[in-house]
Design a protein around this motif. Sequence first.
Motif, PDB file in Angstrom:
ATOM      1  N   LYS A  30     -19.495  31.038  52.397  1.00  0.00           N
ATOM      2  CA  LYS A  30     -18.242  30.372  52.787  1.00  0.00           C
ATOM      3  C   LYS A  30     -18.512  28.999  53.409  1.00  0.00           C
ATOM      4  N   GLY A  31     -19.563  28.955  54.223  1.00  0.00           N
ATOM      5  CA  GLY A  31     -19.925  27.667  54.830  1.00  0.00           C
ATOM      6  C   GLY A  31     -20.361  26.659  53.773  1.00  0.00           C
ATOM      7  N   ILE A  32     -21.078  27.120  52.774  1.00  0.00           N
ATOM      8  CA  ILE A  32     -21.519  26.234  51.684  1.00  0.00           C
ATOM      9  C   ILE A  32     -20.325  25.725  50.890  1.00  0.00           C
ATOM     10  N   GLU A  33     -19.344  26.585  50.631  1.00  0.00           N
ATOM     11  CA  GLU A  33     -18.158  26.168  49.887  1.00  0.00           C
ATOM     12  C   GLU A  33     -17.374  25.092  50.650  1.00  0.00           C
ATOM     13  N   GLU A  34     -17.271  25.219  51.966  1.00  0.00           N
ATOM     14  CA  GLU A  34     -16.578  24.204  52.766  1.00  0.00           C
ATOM     15  C   GLU A  34     -17.315  22.861  52.707  1.00  0.00           C
ATOM     16  N   GLU A  35     -18.636  22.903  52.761  1.00  0.00           N
ATOM     17  CA  GLU A  35     -19.411  21.663  52.672  1.00  0.00           C
ATOM     18  C   GLU A  35     -19.234  20.998  51.311  1.00  0.00           C
ATOM     19  N   LEU A  36     -19.119  21.786  50.228  1.00  0.00           N
ATOM     20  CA  LEU A  36     -18.919  21.222  48.891  1.00  0.00           C
ATOM     21  C   LEU A  36     -17.610  20.435  48.808  1.00  0.00           C
ATOM     22  N   GLU A  37     -16.589  20.904  49.493  1.00  0.00           N
ATOM     23  CA  GLU A  37     -15.290  20.224  49.480  1.00  0.00           C
ATOM     24  C   GLU A  37     -15.349  18.899  50.246  1.00  0.00           C
ATOM     25  N   THR A  38     -16.118  18.848  51.298  1.00  0.00           N
ATOM     26  CA  THR A  38     -16.136  17.654  52.146  1.00  0.00           C
ATOM     27  C   THR A  38     -17.211  16.642  51.756  1.00  0.00           C
ATOM     28  N   VAL A  39     -18.303  17.052  51.178  1.00  0.00           N
ATOM     29  CA  VAL A  39     -19.410  16.133  50.889  1.00  0.00           C
ATOM     30  C   VAL A  39     -19.654  16.113  49.380  1.00  0.00           C
ATOM     31  N   GLY A  40     -19.171  15.074  48.712  1.00  0.00           N
ATOM     32  CA  GLY A  40     -19.315  14.950  47.264  1.00  0.00           C
ATOM     33  C   GLY A  40     -20.713  14.522  46.845  1.00  0.00           C
ATOM     34  N   GLU A  41     -21.424  13.725  47.722  1.00  0.00           N
ATOM     35  CA  GLU A  41     -22.741  13.200  47.352  1.00  0.00           C
ATOM     36  C   GLU A  41     -23.789  14.318  47.266  1.00  0.00           C
ATOM     37  N   ASN A  42     -23.624  15.305  48.092  1.00  0.00           N
ATOM     38  CA  ASN A  42     -24.626  16.390  48.129  1.00  0.00           C
ATOM     39  C   ASN A  42     -24.224  17.557  47.219  1.00  0.00           C
ATOM     40  N   MET A  43     -23.336  17.251  46.271  1.00  0.00           N
ATOM     41  CA  MET A  43     -22.758  18.308  45.446  1.00  0.00           C
ATOM     42  C   MET A  43     -23.829  19.110  44.693  1.00  0.00           C
TER      43      MET A  43
END
Length: 157
Positions: A63-76
């Motif tokens: 869940k934490g990884i999914e939230e980071e994917l939404e906010t940080v496009g460069e580290n996709m």
Amino acid sequence: IVESTCLNNEVTIEELDKNLRATIKMALDNEQKLDELSRKLGVQEAELKRGLERAELAEKNLKGIEEELETVGENMKQLEKAAEKALEREEKLVEKIFSLQSKYKVTEARFEYGEMNITKLNQRIDDIEDEIYREKLKVKKCSDELDDTFDDMITNY
């Protein structure tokens, strides 16, 4: 004839006594096996609990990884790889949980089988003890008859 019968009865009693000892040893061995199975069952239950906790932890991480994917496009790309790894770990943990559950069921069946064997052995021990008691009564009766015969011989001759 009476002596022969008594000797036969003594041999029978000795054999029954030997059988009783063997049966008691078997019962003790089965009890040890049951204790070992119970210990293994406890270990497997603890492993199952740890596996469930790890699965919950993996779900929280995902869940934490999914939230980071939404906010940080460069580290996709990096986050997608981490999510894939987390999914693989989760799948492995789920497989491990299923494996532990399967092992638990097998152990539980073996435990029940062990209990059933112990019950049968206890019944067999009871039967042998009853048989020994009956044989002792026969020997006692034979001995009493011999005593009466000797008493008659002494008084009549």
